[in-house]
Scaffold this active site. Structure first.
Site, PDB file in Angstrom:
ATOM      1  NE  ARG A 297     -21.150 -66.370  37.500  1.00  0.00           N
ATOM      2  CZ  ARG A 297     -22.455 -66.521  37.442  1.00  0.00           C
ATOM      3  NH1 ARG A 297     -23.242 -65.456  37.347  1.00  0.00           N
ATOM      4  NH2 ARG A 297     -22.992 -67.709  37.475  1.00  0.00           N
TER       5      ARG A 297
ATOM      6  CG  ASP B 133     -16.023 -51.001  35.374  1.00  0.00           C
ATOM      7  OD1 ASP B 133     -16.353 -49.795  35.382  1.00  0.00           O
ATOM      8  OD2 ASP B 133     -16.503 -51.859  36.134  1.00  0.00           O
TER       9      ASP B 133
ATOM     10  CE  LYS C  83     -19.341 -47.349  43.854  1.00  0.00           C
ATOM     11  NZ  LYS C  83     -18.784 -48.692  43.874  1.00  0.00           N
TER      12      LYS C  83
ATOM     13  CB  ALA D  95     -24.942 -49.354  34.605  1.00  0.00           C
TER      14      ALA D  95
ATOM     15  CG  ASP E  19     -22.313 -51.887  42.121  1.00  0.00           C
ATOM     16  OD1 ASP E  19     -22.454 -51.141  43.107  1.00  0.00           O
ATOM     17  OD2 ASP E  19     -21.420 -51.729  41.268  1.00  0.00           O
TER      18      ASP E  19
ATOM     19  CG  ASN F 128     -18.506 -45.387  35.685  1.00  0.00           C
ATOM     20  OD1 ASN F 128     -18.852 -44.279  35.328  1.00  0.00           O
ATOM     21  ND2 ASN F 128     -18.297 -45.706  36.951  1.00  0.00           N
TER      22      ASN F 128
HETATM   23  O1  RIB Z   1     -19.044 -50.898  42.261  1.00  0.00           O
HETATM   24  C1  RIB Z   1     -18.269 -51.261  41.155  1.00  0.00           C
HETATM   25  C2  RIB Z   1     -18.270 -50.172  40.149  1.00  0.00           C
HETATM   26  O2  RIB Z   1     -17.667 -49.046  40.722  1.00  0.00           O
HETATM   27  C3  RIB Z   1     -17.469 -50.492  38.922  1.00  0.00           C
HETATM   28  O3  RIB Z   1     -18.237 -51.102  37.906  1.00  0.00           O
HETATM   29  C4  RIB Z   1     -16.892 -49.150  38.534  1.00  0.00           C
HETATM   30  O4  RIB Z   1     -17.454 -48.622  37.381  1.00  0.00           O
HETATM   31  C5  RIB Z   1     -17.145 -48.232  39.717  1.00  0.00           C
HETATM   32  O5  RIB Z   1     -18.113 -47.342  39.436  1.00  0.00           O
END
Ligand code: RIB
Length: 319
Positions: free
Chosen positions: A292, A21, A48, A50, A259, A19
């Site tokens: 960050r 963001d 999540k 990527a 993530d 995604n």
């Molecule tokens: O876990 C964080 C991610 O969740 C974000 O980068 C957003 O794109 C959502 O998918």
């Protein structure tokens, strides 16, 4: 992008979303029907799948590939650059005739977030024979739930035919069939997600860690339950649960910390670490990410994680 040639030999294969963001800083959450004025906005690479692939690749020692999809648009190009720069193999990512996934992320002054995801191209992530070859040739397969559950189930079934460890980060919450969970080796789930799964499968509503973990271990033998600032609990068959404490940090932005945790955990497992060792490294990495802004850009390097693991200290905000 995706071709039919076999791309074997990756230690970590991530099946998941990509995604962009759109992150906005808000002074407080709006009430329903209310508008608030954001103090800043920025676009970051995210998703999540990527994020977790980048975290695994940056952890060092774990060549990582991503199976995903994005659109033939500028956001797709942004994601391709983000992943390639971090050393993630994107030869199995499909470019499709749908827009790249988009997440609208609101972040408050304490760094907490509220996220809405427009699935877009992620809905078309499915597995070809070449993808299945990649999965069965890997050491660790890591998936989340921003792509179709049927795709995740297929990946888990393929991994279960081999020695590959299948790690499922059960986020965001979804209905997860027992047939999928039986092929999961390690379940990483938030405390809230754990309660949701216990309710789904056993009509139980425990909130204490002990009964919750015992319920989940009836589905998956190894569970890492994350509890934010309270750290995480590692539960494995035949062992007492192990608490891994979070490191002291005043979060700037929670986005991407989970993530980072999952990607580093997968990379460490691929390198032969125990689940406890992998969880301690993942905790250090996630703590750095919390300090960050943004998801993708907050993911630390192997060196930063090593220093934090050795010292117990997180680099100062923004560093
Ligand atoms: O876990 C964080 C991610 O969740 C974000 O980068 C957003 O794109 C959502 O998918």
């Amino acid at each position: 992008m995706a071709n039919d040639g076999p791309a074997k030999g990756f230690h970590v294969v991530v099946v998941g979303s990509a995604n962009v963001d759109l992150e906005v800083q808000v002074p407080r959450w709006p009430d329903p029907g209310e508008s608030v004025i954001a103090t800043a906005s920025e676009r970051f690479p995210g998703g999540k799948g990527a994020n977790q692939a980048v975290a695994a690749a940056k952890a060092g020692g774990a060549p990582t590939a991503l199976i995903s999809a994005w659109g033939k648009d500028a956001d797709g190009a942004l994601m391709a650059n983000f992943l390639s720069d971090a050393g993630v193999d994107i030869s199995r990512v499909r470019e499709v005739d749908q827009p790249t996934g988009l997440a609208i992320v609101m972040v408050d002054p304490q760094g907490a977030n509220v996220v809405t995801v427009v699935t877009g191209a992620n809905a078309s992530v499915e597995l070809s024979e070449a993808d299945l070859d990649l999965i069965t040739g890997s050491r660790v397969v890591l998936a989340q739930l921003e792509v179709p559950v049927a795709t995740v189930a297929r990946a888990a079934a393929a991994a279960s035919e081999t020695d590959a460890i299948f790690v499922l980060n059960a986020a965001p919450n979804a209905v997860l069939p027992a047939e999928l969970l039986k092929n999961v080796d390690v379940l990483v789930v938030s405390h809230l997600g754990a309660r949701e799964l216990a309710t789904q499968h056993f009509r139980m509503y425990p909130s204490d860690d002990g009964p919750l973990l015992r319920a989940l271990q009836r589905l998956v033998p190894s569970v890492v339950m994350t509890k934010g600032a309270l750290g995480s609990v590692v539960a494995q068959a035949g062992q007492d649960p192990e608490v891994v404490h979070a490191l002291p940090v005043v979060p700037v932005d929670h986005t991407g910390a989970g993530d980072t945790f999952n990607g580093v955990l997968a990379a460490r497992l691929a390198g032969g670490a125990t689940l406890g060792e992998a969880t301690r490294a993942a905790t250090a990495a996630a703590s750095i990410s919390l300090n960050r802004p943004g998801a993708g850009p907050s993911i630390p390097t192997a060196r930063e994680v090593a220093v934090t693991l050795a010292t117990g200290k997180v680099p100062p905000q923004g560093a």
